[in-house]
Design a protein around this motif. Sequence first.
Motif, PDB file in Angstrom:
ATOM      1  N   TRP A 244      88.283  63.906 122.213  1.00  0.00           N
ATOM      2  CA  TRP A 244      87.512  62.683 122.447  1.00  0.00           C
ATOM      3  C   TRP A 244      87.720  62.175 123.864  1.00  0.00           C
ATOM      4  O   TRP A 244      86.776  61.767 124.551  1.00  0.00           O
ATOM      5  CB  TRP A 244      87.945  61.627 121.442  1.00  0.00           C
TER       6      TRP A 244
ATOM      7  N   TYR B 275      75.932  56.087 122.982  1.00  0.00           N
ATOM      8  CA  TYR B 275      77.264  55.764 122.458  1.00  0.00           C
ATOM      9  C   TYR B 275      77.172  55.197 121.039  1.00  0.00           C
ATOM     10  O   TYR B 275      78.091  55.361 120.237  1.00  0.00           O
ATOM     11  CB  TYR B 275      77.988  54.781 123.380  1.00  0.00           C
TER      12      TYR B 275
ATOM     13  N   THR C 105      75.427  56.337 118.785  1.00  0.00           N
ATOM     14  CA  THR C 105      75.325  57.433 117.807  1.00  0.00           C
ATOM     15  C   THR C 105      76.630  57.589 117.040  1.00  0.00           C
ATOM     16  O   THR C 105      76.624  58.025 115.883  1.00  0.00           O
ATOM     17  CB  THR C 105      74.975  58.771 118.482  1.00  0.00           C
ATOM     18  N   MET C 106      77.754  57.220 117.684  1.00  0.00           N
ATOM     19  CA  MET C 106      79.032  57.264 116.968  1.00  0.00           C
ATOM     20  C   MET C 106      79.038  56.277 115.819  1.00  0.00           C
ATOM     21  O   MET C 106      79.531  56.563 114.728  1.00  0.00           O
ATOM     22  CB  MET C 106      80.190  56.978 117.936  1.00  0.00           C
TER      23      MET C 106
ATOM     24  N   SER D   2      78.834  57.105 111.821  1.00  0.00           N
ATOM     25  CA  SER D   2      79.926  56.548 111.022  1.00  0.00           C
ATOM     26  C   SER D   2      79.433  55.658 109.883  1.00  0.00           C
ATOM     27  O   SER D   2      80.227  55.258 109.033  1.00  0.00           O
ATOM     28  CB  SER D   2      80.884  55.754 111.919  1.00  0.00           C
TER      29      SER D   2
ATOM     30  N   SER E  12      78.469  63.412 116.953  1.00  0.00           N
ATOM     31  CA  SER E  12      79.091  62.242 116.331  1.00  0.00           C
ATOM     32  C   SER E  12      79.190  62.391 114.812  1.00  0.00           C
ATOM     33  O   SER E  12      80.169  61.969 114.197  1.00  0.00           O
ATOM     34  CB  SER E  12      78.294  60.979 116.666  1.00  0.00           C
TER      35      SER E  12
ATOM     36  N   TYR F 231      82.203  64.675 114.474  1.00  0.00           N
ATOM     37  CA  TYR F 231      83.489  64.264 115.040  1.00  0.00           C
ATOM     38  C   TYR F 231      84.026  63.007 114.368  1.00  0.00           C
ATOM     39  O   TYR F 231      85.216  62.932 114.035  1.00  0.00           O
ATOM     40  CB  TYR F 231      83.418  64.021 116.551  1.00  0.00           C
ATOM     41  N   MET F 232      83.192  62.000 114.174  1.00  0.00           N
ATOM     42  CA  MET F 232      83.682  60.717 113.678  1.00  0.00           C
ATOM     43  C   MET F 232      84.427  60.824 112.343  1.00  0.00           C
ATOM     44  O   MET F 232      85.442  60.144 112.151  1.00  0.00           O
ATOM     45  CB  MET F 232      82.536  59.705 113.580  1.00  0.00           C
TER      46      MET F 232
ATOM     47  N   ASN G 106      83.848  51.801 113.017  1.00  0.00           N
ATOM     48  CA  ASN G 106      83.184  52.760 113.903  1.00  0.00           C
ATOM     49  C   ASN G 106      81.787  53.118 113.430  1.00  0.00           C
ATOM     50  O   ASN G 106      81.114  53.943 114.060  1.00  0.00           O
ATOM     51  CB  ASN G 106      84.033  54.026 114.033  1.00  0.00           C
TER      52      ASN G 106
END
Length: 416
Positions: A18, A44, A46-47, A51, A103, A106-107, A351
Amino acid sequence: MNIKGRLIVMNFMEFFVWGAWLISMGGYMIVTLKFSGGQVGSIYATMGLASLFMPSIIGIVADRWINAERLLGICHIIGAIALFYAASVTDYETMYFIMLINSMFYMPTIALNNSVSYAALEKEGIDVVKFFPPIRVWGTVGFVVAMWVIDLGKWSLSPIQLYVSAGSGLLLGLYAFTLPPCPPTKIKRGNSFLSYLGLDAFVLFKKPRTAVFFIFAMFLGAALQITNTFGEAFIHSFTADYPDSFAVKHPSILMSISQISETLFILTIPFFLQRFGIKRVMLMSIFAWVLRFGLFGFGNPGDGFILLVLSMIIYGMAFDFFNISGSLFVKNEADHSILASAQGLFMLMTNGVGAFLGGILSGWVVDYFTVGENRDWQSIWLAFAGYTLILGIVFPFVFKYKHEPAANVADSARVA
């Protein structure tokens, strides 16, 4: 290597992935790709959008069907593929889509990282609340190392940062398959609709104190990524006035002081939770965010450099006292059978909903105070400081909590 050492490696790599792009990509998109503040904010965000559903879904899958460590590996490998492709993208629409895919995978790994750590430590009979923070601090070290690699490599305005993140994500994905098994719980669930769908963690909203906590977690979550999104772009705006300053030449190293501060504050969490309880710790976090934004508003790379440094230092308290303490609070509130789902729900509120709203609204704020290519950064940061100040004033009146100091931090994290 013992289990603590293996979890240290996992946490280091989790946040190295990250850190390689999170802080510097905003500057890359604004300065190099010429994206607008709204476009950068939405990317940003999109995270947050991912989530809204992915951590909860992946948490449910980990609770019911697939080992958590295997899901961790799969998610990182897919995220790495997306980042490899993103490095070659220069238009907003494609970048948005690819970063949304990244995202989405990863999230959920942040909550999975916690769940795998908790399960592995408990399996070995190790006190989670006492020993997880010193392990988790290596995640922050990984984040800082990644930022320094990107800065010293002079890649903060280059797509190479995405290649670095993708390569490390692929390595972590493979490493995750070597971790101790964290199988789904075998506890028999009820016949309710929520239980059937695996959404048992939502029962936590039935507790007034927990419901209020989640709501404020959402509001505070809106502030979490604002300085990560626009911090380097803000510092790059001083290039004309302070071309030879340390801040302008090494923005990522300056920003990394925030994460270095995290490594110190995270180790104080057991003491503060035991001494003051979750309510006061959350208040400390909220007012630390007020200072974080306010100091940015009055700082500069010249005579205001010390204000920038102080803002970086206070970030450790702002982030850790909310994010890590909040995760431990949720762990203590949730039944063991919904541990991963509860962590996923916490991620969803902070998040997810919070970060999504924060990304979109912060982009609007930046564009509102922008004329041409000139941005009124002081007004931007003070607007964010005012938002968090309102949260700090309201929170103590609506979060009903009575702290009873106990012999251990786990007890102190529970409400009366």
